[in-house]
Structure formats: C-alpha cells, structure tokens
Design a protein around this motif. Sequence first.
Motif, PDB file in Angstrom:
ATOM      1  N   SER A  51      57.279  42.099  21.710  1.00  0.00           N
ATOM      2  CA  SER A  51      57.107  40.958  22.608  1.00  0.00           C
ATOM      3  C   SER A  51      56.003  41.220  23.629  1.00  0.00           C
ATOM      4  O   SER A  51      55.137  40.372  23.868  1.00  0.00           O
ATOM      5  CB  SER A  51      58.434  40.675  23.322  1.00  0.00           C
ATOM      6  N   LEU A  52      56.002  42.431  24.217  1.00  0.00           N
ATOM      7  CA  LEU A  52      54.989  42.769  25.211  1.00  0.00           C
ATOM      8  C   LEU A  52      53.603  42.895  24.573  1.00  0.00           C
ATOM      9  O   LEU A  52      52.590  42.540  25.194  1.00  0.00           O
ATOM     10  CB  LEU A  52      55.363  44.075  25.915  1.00  0.00           C
ATOM     11  N   TYR A  53      53.555  43.388  23.343  1.00  0.00           N
ATOM     12  CA  TYR A  53      52.277  43.471  22.645  1.00  0.00           C
ATOM     13  C   TYR A  53      51.677  42.077  22.459  1.00  0.00           C
ATOM     14  O   TYR A  53      50.476  41.867  22.639  1.00  0.00           O
ATOM     15  CB  TYR A  53      52.471  44.144  21.284  1.00  0.00           C
ATOM     16  N   CYS A  54      52.517  41.128  22.119  1.00  0.00           N
ATOM     17  CA  CYS A  54      52.039  39.758  21.919  1.00  0.00           C
ATOM     18  C   CYS A  54      51.617  39.118  23.243  1.00  0.00           C
ATOM     19  O   CYS A  54      50.642  38.364  23.290  1.00  0.00           O
ATOM     20  CB  CYS A  54      53.121  38.919  21.242  1.00  0.00           C
ATOM     21  N   VAL A  55      52.349  39.421  24.306  1.00  0.00           N
ATOM     22  CA  VAL A  55      51.962  38.905  25.619  1.00  0.00           C
ATOM     23  C   VAL A  55      50.591  39.431  26.007  1.00  0.00           C
ATOM     24  O   VAL A  55      49.757  38.707  26.571  1.00  0.00           O
ATOM     25  CB  VAL A  55      53.016  39.283  26.682  1.00  0.00           C
ATOM     26  N   ARG A  56      50.342  40.682  25.707  1.00  0.00           N
ATOM     27  CA  ARG A  56      49.024  41.270  25.982  1.00  0.00           C
ATOM     28  C   ARG A  56      47.920  40.510  25.232  1.00  0.00           C
ATOM     29  O   ARG A  56      46.796  40.377  25.722  1.00  0.00           O
ATOM     30  CB  ARG A  56      49.040  42.734  25.579  1.00  0.00           C
TER      31      ARG A  56
END
Length: 631
Positions: free
Chosen positions: A102-107
Amino acid sequence: MSYRLLFCLRNTQHKEQQRRLDAFTPAYQRLVTVVVHNVQYPSNYREWHRDELQEFRHNRYAISETLEDAADVLGWQPTLQLLLRPLQQLATTFDWRVAEASLYCVRSICRQNIPAAEPLLMSLFSSLLSMPTDHDAGTLQYTVAMMIGSYAAWLAFTVRVEQRGQLLVSQMLQLLLKSLEHSESAGAAATAIRHICHSCGKYLAASHLDALMQLYQKVQGQGAAAPAGSHKLLEQDVQAVIEAVASVVSCLQGDTQAAATHALLEPIMTPLQACLQQPQSNGAGPVQQPSEDVEHVGAFVDRLGTVFKRMGEPGLAAANLAHSWPLLVTILTQYSSNDRVTEKTGRAIKQALQTSRKASAGMLQQVLETVARQFHVTGHPCMLYIASELLKTFGGDAQYQAALGQLFSAIVTKALQGLPNLAAFDHNPDMADDTFLLIDRAVRYSPGVVFNPQMLPLIADAAMTGVLVQHREACLSVISVLRRLHDTNDPDREVDCSPHQQQQLRAVMEPRDPLLVRILFGGLLGALPKSRVDDIAAVLYDMIHAYKVASHPWLTSALAAIPEQAATQADKQSVITAVQSLAAGVDNRWDLESSLDDLSEVCRRNRHSMEAAVRALLPPELYQTAMPNLI
C-alpha cells in the motif's frame, strides 16, 4: 497502452471528456485495487533466486506508472483512498506485506498536485510512527523511508502554511534516523534525509541544526572510513547525509553560516591531513601509498567536494577553497600516480570553483599554475575539467585573457600531442572527448584563446583527424567543435567573435574545408555508424550556411568522387539539388538532411558499395584505420 488510453480520454472537448472519464472511472477503480494486491511480496519471496527478485521489482516499477495514469483519471484523493483501503483493514492483524504494498503504491502517485496539509496524507504520515517494525522490518522500513523522501516537497509546502507541518517534519526526521541504523533501510533513509533537507532546509536550520550536526559527525567514521568488521553505512549513503546537512547549513546567514561551514570542513580535513603524514618522495617520483590510505583519502576528498557543492555563498566558498588549497595541492602531488584520487581531487576543486564563481578570482593564478603543472606531470583529464570551469567563469573578462590563454595553449597542445592520428583517438577516446569538450567550452566563453594563429590550425587539424573516431561521445564532441568553427553566429556563444577573429577562422578553415567535406562524407556513407548521420549532416549544413556559393564546389567534388558502384548520379541528385538551394539562400535544412540520409542508405546497402564509397573519399591513412570499423 495506458498512455494512449489516457490521451484519448483527455484530448477531447470538455463535455465529451467528462463523459469518457465517467465511463472509465469504474474500470480504473478496479485497476487500482488489483494493482495494490499484485505488488505485494509473496510469502516465499526469501526463497527466490536473485533474477526472480529483480524481475518482480522491475514489474512493480512498471506498474507504478499505471497508478499515475489512474490518479490522472480518478483524481489524487480518490486514488489515495483506494490505495489506503488495505492498510486500514490491518487494525486487528498486521501483515507487513499488505502495508508495504500500500505504501509503495502511495509513493507512486507523489508527483500529483497535492494540497498542503491534506488530511488523509497527514493521517497516513502520523500513522507511520506507530507502525509495527518487528515483522520484516528491513523491507517495510525501506519502503517507508522512500515514501517519506518522495513527499519531501509536499512536507515543505505543508511546513510553510501549517503549524502542524513542523511537527510532522520533525517526526519524519526522527523516523528516518532510526531507519538509518538498519542495513536494509539505511540507503533509503539517507536518500530521504537528503530530500527533506533540500526541501525543508530553512525550517531545519532554525530548529534541528544541532541534531543534524551530531549526525554529520557520526557518519564521518562510517562508509570508507569505518573500521573493518563494524556496522557501517555505504560511502554513497554517507555522501547523501553530508549533502543533506550541508544543504541545511547553506540556509543560514552571515557569521552563523561561516561557523557552521567550518564545523563541516573540520572533520574532513583533519583525517585528510593525518593520511598525508607519510614519508615524502626523495625526488625520484611519488611515494607508493598504502591501499587503505588511498581509499580513505579518496573518500574524504569526495566528501570535501560535496560540502563545496552545497555552500550557498560564493565568497564563503572562495575563502574555504583558499584555506584548503595547500591540502588539495599536497594530495595532487603526493597521489599523482593514483588516477582515482587525482580524479576525485580534481572534481572537488571544480565543485569549489563552480560554487565560488568570480569570488575565487584571488585564487586564479595559483589554480592556473597547479592545473598546468599537474597536467604536464600526469596528463589526467580531470585537469581539463578544472580548466573548462575557469574558462566558463573568467573567459569573458579581458583582464584574465592572457593567463587563461597560456593555460589553454599548454594543456590543449599537450593533449593533442597524444592524439596524433585516428588510431590514437580510438585508443584513448576519453581523453579525446574531454579535450574537445574543453575546446568547445573555450569557443563559447573565451573565443580569443582558440581563434589565434597558434591554436586554431592545431585544433582544426586534430578535429579533421578525429571526427571519424568510433566512440560516440568523443565523436560528438569533435563534431560540436567543427560546428562552432563554421557557425560564428551561434546563439549559444556567451562571447561573440570579433571581426578579426572571424577573418582568422575563415583563413584557417577555408583551405581545409574541401578535404573536411570528403572526410565528413566518408563518415556519412559508412566510416561511422548510421546513428551519426544526422550529426554529420548538421556540420555540412553549417558549412553551407556559412560559405553559401563558395561551398558548392567542395560538396559537388566530394559527390563526384563517389563511384557508380556505390551510388549513381540519380542517387546523388537530390543532395546536389538541396546543396544548390541552400547555397542560394533558401533555408531547406530538412531537405538536405533527408537527401543525405537517403544517400547514406544507398551506399550502406552492402559491404562492397560501402567500402568503395569510403575508399574513394578518405585519405589512405584515415581509410586504413576506419576500414576495420566498417559495418
């Protein structure tokens, strides 16, 4: 495909655009949901072969571009809500793989236009402080650090407009300092600290300078300077931290900045001086230094260059260059036999000159003498970089012309002595590239050092010899010089050529241009790779544009030399027509380039025709060297 679809959705009138976006919104919402799931690390990824892991990471990177397109269609906030949905479902059972994905996609959507203090993003960043780190901390912490760094510009924007932003930046900095202690996340943390310090420098200079200076002191003993067997940051991560702190220091003012800069230089120069306390040469040559000292000296010189690069005040940079100059000269002398240390030292000097600009005028004579002496001793290309920077900075000032001309003449003459023929260009393309880059810089900023009876014939002959070098960058550097020698009205020039200089240039180039045209046609028709055709055509265009009708016999003579076996008269006619039109004053550059490209295709159709064309055009000494390189 994603880009083409997005283009179709956006490139319409407003009402139709909205209708299309509404129609595709559900599909893009499902796409985002699928992507968040597909970028998760599988449970057995630790068992993967290295190639499998690299392929997975490559696919994740490719997928991230799709998320940017989705955010363009759905809007940034709805996309963020979809990306955070899996993270919000981890309240009871935490799965680091879901959180990391999820955080990778937010980045991936960080480049969108995000309002300051956006509530959803503020909440996400605050939640990072309480995120569990006892599962697969390295991978998760790496992604957290990279995401924080990606949003550094947004954090800086938030600091300027919201009081809460200051607390958030402080919290993120503390989180990154913790990640710096873990080997798997240290590199990402160092990079993120650099981004935040670049973006939030003024706030950090006012509130966190002491903590950053402590970090700066701590990392000096790591990287290449770390004791064997200890946990250490990689040298590139140390460099990132040094650049970060130096960026913050550059936001200070007056005496405070000077004192802080001195504190940055002290832990670098002290170990450098200790490394240099070695037995001096007895005159027979430089002392052979221990390999450990060589590595340490190279690392600390790199760090010194990084600090110079980020000094904000030219006067301060000039003063510190003068202070460190004896040490830099000692390194150049004592390690003259080590190419890596010499390269790093030259780069540090260049960075100091770039930052100090004309404030370093008081150092000019010392720098000129050192560069000339060291290039004579070592022949290292880094001295050419320094000379290039000096020409850019001081080339337009008449008071420095004589001194710069002496340096330019000395080092270019020596460099070209090592490039007497095409074989030498092919054998040492880096020196050829750097030498002609220096000449190119001189023509732009200080044409007087080039356009004189001593240097111009030497440079013209060398360019004619080296234009067929196979190395791409070296060839393009030579071509760039040839173009500047024929385009005296080049808008890129910082200093215009005087009428006298133009007369000197024409007197040197006109007798050489008939042969140069044949050499250029030889490269065009086979002696150089096909990818170089447009570059050669540009030189011919500049030549015709400069000499008009006078150039016509040179080109027609070169075309007539091409045997029928390679190209018929009909094949050449379109080039002749384009040349005649351009020489008559019609600016038909595209026609010339297109016809030359067609002629090149004809002559390159097989090896026999290509060899015949090149053999007919090139002098024997060039043909014998170029012949083995024909494709």
